[in-house]
Design an enzyme around this catalytic site. Sequence first.
Site, PDB file in Angstrom:
ATOM      1  N   ARG A  33      12.257   7.262  -0.554  1.00 43.04           N
ATOM      2  CA  ARG A  33      11.754   7.308  -1.474  1.00 43.04           C
ATOM      3  C   ARG A  33      11.673   8.132  -2.002  1.00 43.04           C
ATOM      4  O   ARG A  33      11.170   9.274  -1.559  1.00 43.04           O
ATOM      5  CB  ARG A  33      10.567   6.316  -2.413  1.00 43.04           C
ATOM      6  N   TYR A  46      19.225   4.052  -1.480  1.00 42.96           N
ATOM      7  CA  TYR A  46      18.352   4.371  -0.743  1.00 42.96           C
ATOM      8  C   TYR A  46      17.625   2.716  -1.756  1.00 42.96           C
ATOM      9  O   TYR A  46      17.399   3.557  -2.869  1.00 42.96           O
ATOM     10  CB  TYR A  46      18.062   5.370   0.122  1.00 42.96           C
ATOM     11  N   GLY A  47      16.950   2.182  -0.876  1.00 40.28           N
ATOM     12  CA  GLY A  47      15.944   1.404  -1.228  1.00 40.28           C
ATOM     13  C   GLY A  47      15.385   1.074  -2.763  1.00 40.28           C
ATOM     14  O   GLY A  47      15.516   0.699  -3.890  1.00 40.28           O
ATOM     15  N   GLY A  48      14.519   1.960  -2.485  1.00 40.93           N
ATOM     16  CA  GLY A  48      13.192   2.280  -4.081  1.00 40.93           C
ATOM     17  C   GLY A  48      13.728   3.090  -4.955  1.00 40.93           C
ATOM     18  O   GLY A  48      13.112   2.765  -5.469  1.00 40.93           O
ATOM     19  N   LYS A 106       9.750  -1.631  -6.554  1.00 43.82           N
ATOM     20  CA  LYS A 106       8.939  -0.309  -7.152  1.00 43.82           C
ATOM     21  C   LYS A 106       8.780   0.054  -8.563  1.00 43.82           C
ATOM     22  O   LYS A 106       7.310  -0.693  -9.254  1.00 43.82           O
ATOM     23  CB  LYS A 106       9.029   0.438  -6.157  1.00 43.82           C
ATOM     24  N   HIS A 160       0.140  -3.681  -5.687  1.00 44.55           N
ATOM     25  CA  HIS A 160       0.698  -3.242  -4.320  1.00 44.55           C
ATOM     26  C   HIS A 160       0.130  -4.288  -3.289  1.00 44.55           C
ATOM     27  O   HIS A 160       0.180  -3.234  -1.751  1.00 44.55           O
ATOM     28  CB  HIS A 160       0.830  -1.307  -4.113  1.00 44.55           C
ATOM     29  N   SER A 172       0.529   2.697   2.879  1.00 46.62           N
ATOM     30  CA  SER A 172       2.108   3.194   4.061  1.00 46.62           C
ATOM     31  C   SER A 172       1.925   2.780   5.656  1.00 46.62           C
ATOM     32  O   SER A 172       0.660   3.622   5.749  1.00 46.62           O
ATOM     33  CB  SER A 172       3.885   3.755   3.714  1.00 46.62           C
ATOM     34  N   CYS A 190       0.306   1.143   7.534  1.00 47.96           N
ATOM     35  CA  CYS A 190      -1.059   0.618   8.238  1.00 47.96           C
ATOM     36  C   CYS A 190      -0.709  -0.800   8.434  1.00 47.96           C
ATOM     37  O   CYS A 190      -1.665  -1.561   8.809  1.00 47.96           O
ATOM     38  CB  CYS A 190      -1.860   0.583   6.803  1.00 47.96           C
ATOM     39  N   ASN A 197       2.829  -6.609   8.913  1.00 47.06           N
ATOM     40  CA  ASN A 197       2.367  -6.733  10.079  1.00 47.06           C
ATOM     41  C   ASN A 197       1.321  -8.228   9.733  1.00 47.06           C
ATOM     42  O   ASN A 197       0.960  -9.458  10.222  1.00 47.06           O
ATOM     43  CB  ASN A 197       2.146  -6.163  11.160  1.00 47.06           C
ATOM     44  N   ASP A 234       4.523  -7.584  -0.285  1.00 43.27           N
ATOM     45  CA  ASP A 234       4.357  -5.910  -1.119  1.00 43.27           C
ATOM     46  C   ASP A 234       3.912  -5.783  -1.906  1.00 43.27           C
ATOM     47  O   ASP A 234       3.638  -5.524  -2.457  1.00 43.27           O
ATOM     48  CB  ASP A 234       5.916  -5.822  -0.754  1.00 43.27           C
ATOM     49  N   ASN A 247      12.183   5.260   8.605  1.00 41.81           N
ATOM     50  CA  ASN A 247      12.106   4.488   7.391  1.00 41.81           C
ATOM     51  C   ASN A 247      13.318   2.929   7.546  1.00 41.81           C
ATOM     52  O   ASN A 247      13.627   3.075   6.477  1.00 41.81           O
ATOM     53  CB  ASN A 247      11.938   5.302   6.201  1.00 41.81           C
ATOM     54  N   ARG A 298      14.652   0.154   7.271  1.00 40.85           N
ATOM     55  CA  ARG A 298      15.103  -1.312   6.829  1.00 40.85           C
ATOM     56  C   ARG A 298      15.626  -2.324   7.398  1.00 40.85           C
ATOM     57  O   ARG A 298      16.856  -2.332   7.588  1.00 40.85           O
ATOM     58  CB  ARG A 298      14.962  -1.382   5.283  1.00 40.85           C
ATOM     59  N   ARG A 353      -6.254   4.182   6.891  1.00 44.35           N
ATOM     60  CA  ARG A 353      -6.021   4.551   8.713  1.00 44.35           C
ATOM     61  C   ARG A 353      -6.929   5.243   8.044  1.00 44.35           C
ATOM     62  O   ARG A 353      -6.648   6.720   7.834  1.00 44.35           O
ATOM     63  CB  ARG A 353      -4.430   4.491   9.023  1.00 44.35           C
TER      64      ARG A 353
HETATM   65  O1  TSX Z   1       0.016  -3.189  11.993  1.00 41.76           O
HETATM   66  C1  TSX Z   1      -0.658  -2.768  12.185  1.00 41.76           C
HETATM   67  N1  TSX Z   1      -1.982  -3.237  13.123  1.00 41.76           N
HETATM   68  C2  TSX Z   1      -2.227  -4.665  11.803  1.00 41.76           C
HETATM   69  C3  TSX Z   1      -1.334  -6.207  11.953  1.00 41.76           C
HETATM   70  C4  TSX Z   1      -2.128  -7.272  11.878  1.00 41.76           C
HETATM   71  N2  TSX Z   1      -0.401  -1.555  13.502  1.00 41.76           N
HETATM   72  C5  TSX Z   1       0.810  -1.475  13.813  1.00 41.76           C
HETATM   73  C6  TSX Z   1       1.136   0.280  12.293  1.00 41.76           C
HETATM   74  C7  TSX Z   1       1.665   0.633  12.482  1.00 41.76           C
HETATM   75  C8  TSX Z   1       2.570  -0.156  10.962  1.00 41.76           C
HETATM   76  C9  TSX Z   1      -1.649  -1.379  14.233  1.00 41.76           C
HETATM   77  N3  TSX Z   1      -2.189   0.037  14.868  1.00 41.76           N
HETATM   78  C10 TSX Z   1      -3.129  -2.102  14.787  1.00 41.76           C
HETATM   79  C11 TSX Z   1      -2.852  -3.086  13.387  1.00 41.76           C
HETATM   80  O2  TSX Z   1      -3.907  -3.974  13.137  1.00 41.76           O
HETATM   81  N4  TSX Z   1      -3.604  -1.607  15.348  1.00 41.76           N
HETATM   82  C12 TSX Z   1      -2.863  -0.182  15.007  1.00 41.76           C
HETATM   83  C13 TSX Z   1      -3.774   0.397  16.859  1.00 41.76           C
HETATM   84  C14 TSX Z   1      -2.957   0.414  18.165  1.00 41.76           C
HETATM   85  C15 TSX Z   1      -2.200   0.003  18.847  1.00 41.76           C
HETATM   86  C16 TSX Z   1      -1.620  -0.258  19.788  1.00 41.76           C
HETATM   87  C17 TSX Z   1      -3.121  -0.933  20.283  1.00 41.76           C
HETATM   88  C18 TSX Z   1      -3.427  -1.124  19.970  1.00 41.76           C
HETATM   89  C19 TSX Z   1      -4.427  -0.300  18.876  1.00 41.76           C
HETATM   90  N5  TSX Z   1      -2.333  -1.234  21.630  1.00 41.76           N
HETATM   91  C20 TSX Z   1      -3.103  -1.830  22.653  1.00 41.76           C
HETATM   92  O3  TSX Z   1      -4.302  -1.956  22.206  1.00 41.76           O
HETATM   93  C21 TSX Z   1      -2.242  -2.546  24.244  1.00 41.76           C
HETATM   94 MN    MN Z   2       5.066  -1.155  -0.196  1.00 44.13          MN
END
Ligand code: TSX
Ligand code: MN
Length: 592
Positions: free
Chosen positions: A73, A212-214, A221, A241, A263, A265, A269, A288, A378, A380, A411
């Site tokens: 973006r 591209y994307g967004g 978005k 968001h 972004s 964080c 996941n 999202d 970035n 995807r 973060r």
């Molecule tokens: O997504 C992450 N989350 C949320 C998960 C549900 N990440 C990745 C961020 C980049 C997109 C994280 N990174 C999270 C987290 O809760 N925490 C961390 C920091 C972290 C990174 C590696 C380890 C631990 C914490 N590794 C070990 O402890 C081995």
């Molecule tokens: Mn988003």
Amino acid sequence: MRPGSVMNRNLQEWIQEVQQHCQPKEIHYVEGTEEENRLIVEALIKQKTLTRLNPALRPASFLARSTPDDVARVEDRTFICSETQEQAGPTNHWRDPREMKETLLGLFRGCMRNRTMYVVPYCMGPIDSPYAKVAIQLTDSPYVVANMRLMTRMGKAALDLLGDQPFVKCLHSVGVPLADGEEDVSWPCNTKNLYISHFPETKEVWSFGSGYGGNALLNKKSFALRIASKMGLEEGWLAEHMLIVGITSPEGIKRYFAASFPSACGKTNLAMLTPTLPGWKVECVGDDIAWMHWGQDGRLYAINPEAGFFGVAPGTSMKTNPNAMLSIQKNTIFTNVALTPDGDVWWEGMTDTPPERLISWTNEEWTPHSTFKAAHPNARFTVGSLQCPIIDPDWQKPTGVPISGIIFGGRRSTTVPLVRQALSWGHGVFLAASMTSEMTAAAKGEVGKVRHDPFAMLPFCGYHMGDYFAHWLSMEQTGRKMPEIFYVNWFLKDEQGKYLWPGFGDNIRVLEWCFSRIEKRGDADLSPIGYLPTLDAINCQGLMVDMKALLKVDKALWKKEADELFHYFQTFRHKLPESLKNETEKLRNVTR
Ligand code: TSX
Ligand code: MN
């Protein structure tokens, strides 16, 4: 669908106007059938926009490689073209709508020559939802069409739903007309003349120059956030968001949470979390965007306007997000990832040891000794929601899912504790408005620098952020059951720079505490920054963590934080709601 069967009169007129102005060679009315997609994909393969991945390893999946100047973006080419600059506010790039249209009409004139213009009707939200909204994107990019098929309810069903109603007009061109007989390139774009322009009053998006994307998938978005946030302001609802998850306790009680993060964080996941605590279950509604409306019962209900995931690939692995990895085993479009010799995909962070040989996203030979990245940071994946193994059974419920808690976060390596609960709705809005995050290497700018991103909406709000804060405050009304608000930080570090919290699947332990607070159980202490868990309130069984460090409130650091926040909030001048000013003053006083 033949042109004659397009019923909507405004649509017919608009298509004709655009056809005359952009001069496409032909018009393709997108129906959304399998056969149509097959033909579009075949053409994209012939054009070398897509490469078919090894069907034995990644069935019905494709790799797209963009040009190196069209990979993300582009915020400084994104415009909110409201009648006045005041309406766009200090955090948006504003242009006069008439001037912008004049500029864009110049660029769009003849821009689709010797290309096909696709008419893409699409619906945001379940087709049978009272909150669903239909838009039409006119685009000369078949890559966009193939992605929109995965990300939205696209084609005949959306057009049928539209009937004669008004709709959001999204006009897009890659901005590369072809001379007669001129050979096309694999990734046409015109990044010297980039514009992603929003007209919130007339509910239009005009996007030029990027594929591209967004920038180009205007469903996401542009419509679902920038235009829809304005609709929400006018109509009394929220376009956010946010991811949406359902969490079920070992006792079988299910509650839904919405969560918003800047972004990098790990939003996707969290949306697909695999809990480490026995008996807990997480199910995904969306990763999202959330559209949230108040129900008859006074509760807040969320729908996911999207129908797919457009996720960042690098960092995604069976360790960090197994459900995402399982989602993208087939029927997936990958963009700017690396290609393995056997025709599969790879990216940084996917496996502990990289393959010996790869073709990088820039189409170069790559080995583990290479000094450049195999996949773009970035890069995807685009995939339909139904392929997620933990997609929630109610993810397409027309009225949405009831939201019990809203989680904000960022973060931060210092200052901000693992979790806290807001003292009230107004305090929660203050916490969300004060959201900050440290920049990572993936983003441009200084690494480690703290950036404000209120509600993670800074690049996505279609109007003045001060009015946005006021809109959130106005949500609290008698007869409504307000969700509890939380603020989390998975990223605290110790003096040695080591993460204090394991994160990922262990985040369920924090969610469990939030869950218990909603049920008026879990233990908490009142602090100057909200309710903090007592030292033993979060289940740390089997973990070695320093809970004292994770829940510490350092008054000196918070004094600095409050002073800095005071200055940041001055950006919004007279539009900053009084209550946010008061909360800031309160924080400055208690930390003095
Ligand atoms: O997504 C992450 N989350 C949320 C998960 C549900 N990440 C990745 C961020 C980049 C997109 C994280 N990174 C999270 C987290 O809760 N925490 C961390 C920091 C972290 C990174 C590696 C380890 C631990 C914490 N590794 C070990 O402890 C081995
Ligand atoms: Mn988003």
